[in-house]
Structure formats: structure tokens, C-alpha cells
Write a protein that holds these residues in place. Structure first.
Motif, mmCIF file in Angstrom:
data_model
loop_
_atom_site.group_PDB
_atom_site.id
_atom_site.type_symbol
_atom_site.label_atom_id
_atom_site.label_comp_id
_atom_site.label_asym_id
_atom_site.label_seq_id
_atom_site.Cartn_x
_atom_site.Cartn_y
_atom_site.Cartn_z
ATOM 1 N N THR A 252 0.843 -1.191 0.000
ATOM 2 C CA THR A 252 0.000 0.000 0.000
ATOM 3 C C THR A 252 0.880 1.243 0.000
ATOM 4 N N PRO A 253 0.664 2.189 -0.913
ATOM 5 C CA PRO A 253 1.485 3.402 -0.923
ATOM 6 C C PRO A 253 1.445 4.123 0.425
ATOM 7 N N ALA A 254 2.597 4.628 0.850
ATOM 8 C CA ALA A 254 2.691 5.285 2.156
ATOM 9 C C ALA A 254 1.743 6.470 2.255
ATOM 10 N N ALA A 255 1.566 7.214 1.150
ATOM 11 C CA ALA A 255 0.681 8.380 1.174
ATOM 12 C C ALA A 255 -0.748 7.980 1.526
ATOM 13 N N GLU A 256 -1.189 6.812 1.077
ATOM 14 C CA GLU A 256 -2.543 6.343 1.401
ATOM 15 C C GLU A 256 -2.665 5.994 2.882
ATOM 16 N N ILE A 257 -1.629 5.383 3.437
ATOM 17 C CA ILE A 257 -1.648 5.041 4.867
ATOM 18 C C ILE A 257 -1.667 6.316 5.707
ATOM 19 N N ILE A 258 -0.852 7.289 5.317
ATOM 20 C CA ILE A 258 -0.820 8.572 6.029
ATOM 21 C C ILE A 258 -2.187 9.238 5.963
ATOM 22 N N LEU A 259 -2.789 9.237 4.782
ATOM 23 C CA LEU A 259 -4.101 9.858 4.603
ATOM 24 C C LEU A 259 -5.151 9.190 5.480
ATOM 25 N N ASP A 260 -5.172 7.863 5.512
ATOM 26 C CA ASP A 260 -6.133 7.144 6.356
ATOM 27 C C ASP A 260 -5.934 7.480 7.826
ATOM 28 N N GLU A 261 -4.662 7.540 8.252
ATOM 29 C CA GLU A 261 -4.387 7.829 9.658
ATOM 30 C C GLU A 261 -4.827 9.242 10.024
ATOM 31 N N LEU A 262 -4.595 10.201 9.135
ATOM 32 C CA LEU A 262 -5.007 11.586 9.397
ATOM 33 C C LEU A 262 -6.521 11.728 9.362
ATOM 34 N N THR A 263 -7.166 10.886 8.570
ATOM 35 C CA THR A 263 -8.629 10.938 8.464
ATOM 36 C C THR A 263 -9.304 10.385 9.708
ATOM 37 N N TYR A 264 -8.795 9.264 10.215
ATOM 38 C CA TYR A 264 -9.458 8.590 11.336
ATOM 39 C C TYR A 264 -8.896 9.002 12.699
ATOM 40 N N ASN A 265 -7.759 9.667 12.702
ATOM 41 C CA ASN A 265 -7.197 10.199 13.944
ATOM 42 C C ASN A 265 -7.037 11.697 13.771
ATOM 43 N N ILE A 266 -8.154 12.412 13.890
ATOM 44 C CA ILE A 266 -8.192 13.828 13.532
ATOM 45 C C ILE A 266 -7.259 14.667 14.389
ATOM 46 N N ASP A 267 -6.963 14.205 15.616
ATOM 47 C CA ASP A 267 -6.078 14.969 16.500
ATOM 48 C C ASP A 267 -4.645 15.048 15.967
ATOM 49 N N SER A 268 -4.293 14.138 15.078
ATOM 50 C CA SER A 268 -2.934 14.132 14.542
ATOM 51 C C SER A 268 -2.783 15.025 13.316
ATOM 52 N N LEU A 269 -3.910 15.524 12.785
ATOM 53 C CA LEU A 269 -3.858 16.280 11.531
ATOM 54 C C LEU A 269 -3.026 17.556 11.651
ATOM 55 N N SER A 270 -3.369 18.407 12.598
ATOM 56 C CA SER A 270 -2.665 19.686 12.730
ATOM 57 C C SER A 270 -1.199 19.512 13.111
ATOM 58 N N PRO A 271 -0.876 18.664 14.139
ATOM 59 C CA PRO A 271 0.547 18.467 14.465
ATOM 60 C C PRO A 271 1.362 17.947 13.295
ATOM 61 N N PHE A 272 0.782 17.015 12.528
ATOM 62 C CA PHE A 272 1.524 16.456 11.399
ATOM 63 C C PHE A 272 1.804 17.528 10.348
ATOM 64 N N LEU A 273 0.784 18.308 9.988
ATOM 65 C CA LEU A 273 0.969 19.333 8.963
ATOM 66 C C LEU A 273 1.913 20.440 9.411
ATOM 67 N N GLN A 274 2.032 20.642 10.721
ATOM 68 C CA GLN A 274 2.963 21.647 11.229
ATOM 69 C C GLN A 274 4.413 21.253 10.993
ATOM 70 N N VAL A 275 4.706 19.951 11.124
ATOM 71 C CA VAL A 275 6.106 19.514 11.019
ATOM 72 C C VAL A 275 6.445 18.943 9.647
ATOM 73 N N PHE A 276 5.443 18.511 8.890
ATOM 74 C CA PHE A 276 5.702 17.952 7.562
ATOM 75 C C PHE A 276 5.737 19.107 6.572
ATOM 76 N N ASP A 277 6.921 19.493 6.136
ATOM 77 C CA ASP A 277 7.051 20.737 5.382
ATOM 78 C C ASP A 277 7.519 20.567 3.936
ATOM 79 N N GLU A 278 7.523 19.323 3.398
ATOM 80 C CA GLU A 278 7.902 19.151 1.998
ATOM 81 C C GLU A 278 6.678 19.501 1.150
ATOM 82 N N PRO A 279 6.732 20.589 0.360
ATOM 83 C CA PRO A 279 5.502 21.124 -0.246
ATOM 84 C C PRO A 279 4.829 20.216 -1.258
ATOM 85 N N LYS A 280 5.599 19.497 -2.060
ATOM 86 C CA LYS A 280 4.990 18.664 -3.105
ATOM 87 C C LYS A 280 4.084 17.604 -2.503
ATOM 88 N N TRP A 281 4.619 16.802 -1.567
ATOM 89 C CA TRP A 281 3.824 15.725 -0.978
ATOM 90 C C TRP A 281 2.796 16.261 0.015
#
Length: 417
Positions: A252-281
Motif C-alpha cells: 500500500t502506498p505510504a501516502a494512502e496510509i498517512i491519509l487514512d491515519e489523518l482521516t481517522y485520527n483527527i487529532d494528529s492532523l494539525s501536528p503532522f501538517l505543522q512539522v511535515f514541510d515538503e511542499p509537493k507531498w
């Protein structure tokens, strides 16, 4: 017991230097081969056989890699390869330990363990990066999939000792926990008060080093995720060209796993986007998030209305152009989540805009030159206006206000007569 294991490692490391010194000799005797086999067995006995074996040192890892890289002896090639595969379970366990320790109350012992594990993880990521980058570059030039298939990262992810989805989720967990820790520590304690607490409560050297090491570890984990996603993208190309086989397996592509985790664990969305700074992905993940919740109009409706599809950031913004579609979106995701996604997507878009053209990002040749940038800024302001109009109780978040201010400033600059 711990002192004895460190002593054993020192003894093995002394033999390591002899292994490294003889590498490259044109004539290798059987005695040298025997010494190298004994070295590999000693590492296995110290690091794998005991229940709480000590991790190999950097120098020992280098020696094992060098044996695999330089040897002609089939026995040594297979022995070093097998040992590296056995040692790879140090990798996922390291990330699991980081996730566990980061979520627990810190003590002197846990901080020392955390520091050691973070430094070891950083080293392993550097080794993987040094192996993968040239292989992936070569693949992009000549689509030599076997070269990429034999990369350390691809073999690591395919190892039976690695729980692949668990690895991705643990990476997200570590990034989010470290993000929250830095925010809390900087807000709660400042200046002399913080220094006094640190010096009284923890070993001062570890306490001083820990914040910077945590920052570097967060960067290393992001780098690991990016390498996995780049590897996924290359494998997809190889799949489409019929270069892969059944032996490559399905992952399974990693981006899909990340997306599922951010979707079902909403508390992780903002912290993840704060530290994940590669603009393309970052932009791609956010667009995929929106695609899950934005209803696609029929082909006839799209032709009549001229509405954009959802493959670009501009197309997503146009989905917030009227109250009906906006209401539909915030019923599925809250207005707050919509603001977070829009603001971070805008940040990523601006980062990409400095490159003028990002063909291939998000599956489309999205143009981010001045004319498109002006349009995006207008639509960004319109989207937040529509959010506020649709739900009068919605408060614009600080992150949203910052994005709106930036958009307005760009418009004032670009449209100035």
C-alpha cells in the motif's frame, strides 16, 4: 550486565578496524576471510542472540556494509547480507521505542535511552538515503527497476520482520508527539525558570542536547517517509511499464496510509501538517484528503458550469465558491479542519510557486506562475468568506488569518497599478 555488553562491543569494534584496514587489498587470504566470518558471527552473538543484545556501533555497521559491498567470497556475501537483514528489526523497534518514550513521562534513564535511539535512527536513515538517492536517480534516467529493487529501503520494507503499516503509523506518531512536546515546552517554561527546572531535574548535558536531537530526528523521520513515497512513485512507474514481477509483492502506498491515519485520527492532523514541510507531498496529501469528501459533479454538469475538477488546489478552492457545496463539505469535515487544510495547502502552494512550474505535482501540470497565483489568492479569500457565511459561528483560526493576510498582501502587490 550493561557494562559487560559495552565491553564486548569494544572488543568487537577493535576487530572491526582490522576488517576495514584490509578492505581493498588485491590479495585476500583465507585467514582474512575467516577473520571476517568470525567478526560477523561475533556481531550476531552480541546483538541478535541475547534477548537484550546491544546495538552494533556505527563503525561495526560500516564494516558489515563494506564486506557486503567489496567481497567476492559467496560465503561472506551471504553471511553479511543475512546479518543486515537480521539487524533490520532494530529499525522498526527503534521507532516504536521513540513513540513509546515520547508519550511517557521523562526520567533520567528514559531521556538517555531516547537520545541514544534517536541518534542511531538518524544514522540508519542517512545510510538508507545514501543508498537510495543515486539508485532512484538512475531509475529516473533509464528505468532500471532491478537497481532500485535491490536498494536497502526496498529490502527493508519487504522484510518479514517489518510491520510495514505499523512502521508508517509509528513514524506519524513520533512526528506528532515531538511537535506537541516542543510547542508545550516553549509555551509553558521560558528563560531562567526553564533552565533551572532542566538543570535540577535532569542531567544537564542530555537536557541541553535533547531538543536539537529531537528536531533532527523529526527531520530524519520525515526524510524516511519522503523516501518511501518517492520509492512508491518509482515502483508505480515500473508497474505501469511491466518491469515488476510477482516477487516484488504488493505494498500500500505510504501516502494512502498517512491519509487514512489523518482521516481517522483527527487529532494528529494539525501536528503532522505543522512539522511535515515538503511542499509537493504535503499538497498532494491535502488534495487527496479533500477528494474523499468533495462530491464530484456529473460530466454534463461540469461542462455546463465550467467547474474545475479536484485535481488541483485551484479546483479545490472553487469547491468552496458557493454555500451549497461548502455546507456539504463541512458536514463531513468540520469548518476548523477545512481551515487547517486550506491554510497548509496554501503554504505549500506558495512554496511551489517559487519554482514557477510544478508539472507532475498532484497528477496535473498545475501552473503556479503569477496569473495563476493571483487567481488562487482571490479564491482563497473567497473560500474563507464562504466558510464564514455558511456557518456564522465559525471562528477564523490564527493559521487561517495568517493565510488570508498573505493572500491579500500578494494581491495588493500583484495588482498594484
Amino acid at each position: 550486565m550493561e557494562t559487560r555488553r559495552r565491553g564486548n562491543n569494544r572488543g568487537i569494534e577493535e576487530n572491526t578496524m582490522a576488517i576495514l584496514d584490509t578492505a581493498g587489498y588485491s590479495i585476500v587470504t583465507q585467514d582474512v576471510n575467516d577473520d571476517r566470518l568470525a567478526f560477523l558471527e561475533a556481531v550476531r552473538s552480541a546483538s541478535i542472540v541475547p534477548e537484550n543484545g546491544s546495538a552494533p556501533t556505527n563503525t561495526m555497521f560500516e564494516a558489515i556494509f563494506q564486506i557486503l559491498k567489496d567481497e567476492d567470497s559467496l560465503e561472506l556475501i551471504m553471511a553479511s547480507y543475512q546479518l543486515l537483514n537480521e539487524l533490520d528489526k532494530g529499525f522498526h523497534l527503534l521507532i516504536q521505542d521513540l513513540a513509546k518514550v515520547a508519550d511517557e513521562a521523562k526520567s533520567d534513564a528514559s531521556e538517555s535511552k531516547l537520545l541514544r535511539n534517536m541518534l542511531l535512527l538518524q544514522y540508519l536513515v542517512r545510510v538508507i538515503e545514501g543508498d537510495l538517492i543515486p539508485r532512484n536517480s538512475a531509475f529516473k534516467e533509464n528505468t532500471n527497476w532491478p537497481l532500485l529493487r535491490e536498494s536497502l529501503l526496498n529490502m527493508l520494507l519487504g522484510s518479514r520482520k517489518i510491520i510495514y503499516k505499523g512502521l508508517i503509523k509509528d513514524c506519524l506518531s513520533v512526528m506528532c508527539e515531538m511537535s506537541q512536546f516542543h510547542t508545550e515546552s516553549s509555551d509553558d517554561m521560558k528563560g531562567p525558570e526553564k533552565a533551572s527546572c532542566v538543570l535540577n531535574g535532569y542531567d544537564s548535558a542530555v537536557a541541553i542536547a535533547l531538543p536539537e536531537v529531537e528536531k533532527c530526528t523529526c527531520t530524519a523521520i520525515q526524510k524516511l517517509l519522503l523516501m518511501i513515497m518517492d520509492l512508491d512513485a518509482s515502483k508505480k512507474i515500473a508497474d505501469l511499464q511491466g518491469l515488476t514481477t510477482r516477487a516484488d509483492g504488493v505494498r500500500t502506498p505510504a501516502a494512502e496510509i498517512i491519509l487514512d491515519e489523518l482521516t481517522y485520527n483527527i487529532d494528529s492532523l494539525s501536528p503532522f501538517l505543522q512539522v511535515f514541510d515538503e511542499p509537493k507531498w504535503k499538497l498532494e496529501i491535502i488534495l487527496q484528503y479533500f477528494r474523499k469528501y468533495i462530491a464530484k459533479p456529473s460530466l454534463r454538469t461540469r461542462r455546463l458550469s465550467g467547474s474545475a475538477d479536484d485535481t488541483t488546489f485551484g479546483g479545490i478552492l472553487k469547491s468552496f465558491s458557493d454555500s451549497s457545496s461548502t455546507k456539504s463539505i463541512i458536514k463531513k469535515i468540520s469548518g476548523e479542519v477545512a481551515q487547517i487544510l486550506l491554510a497548509h495547502a496554501f503554504q505549500a502552494y506558495l512554496s511551489l510557486s517559487s519554482r514557477y512550474s510544478v508539472e507532475g505535482v498532484c497528477g496535473s501540470g498545475e501552473d503556479v506562475q503569477d496569473s495563476s497565483l493571483v487567481e488562487v489568492c482571490k479564491n482563497m479569500i473567497a473560500a474563507f468568506t464562504c466558510l464564514k457565511r455558511t456557518d456564522v459561528h465559525t471562528e477564523i483560526l490564527p493559521l487561517g488569518k495568517e493565510a488570508l493576510f498573505t493572500a491579500a498582501t500578494i494581491l495588493a502587490t500583484k495588482l498594484k497599478p
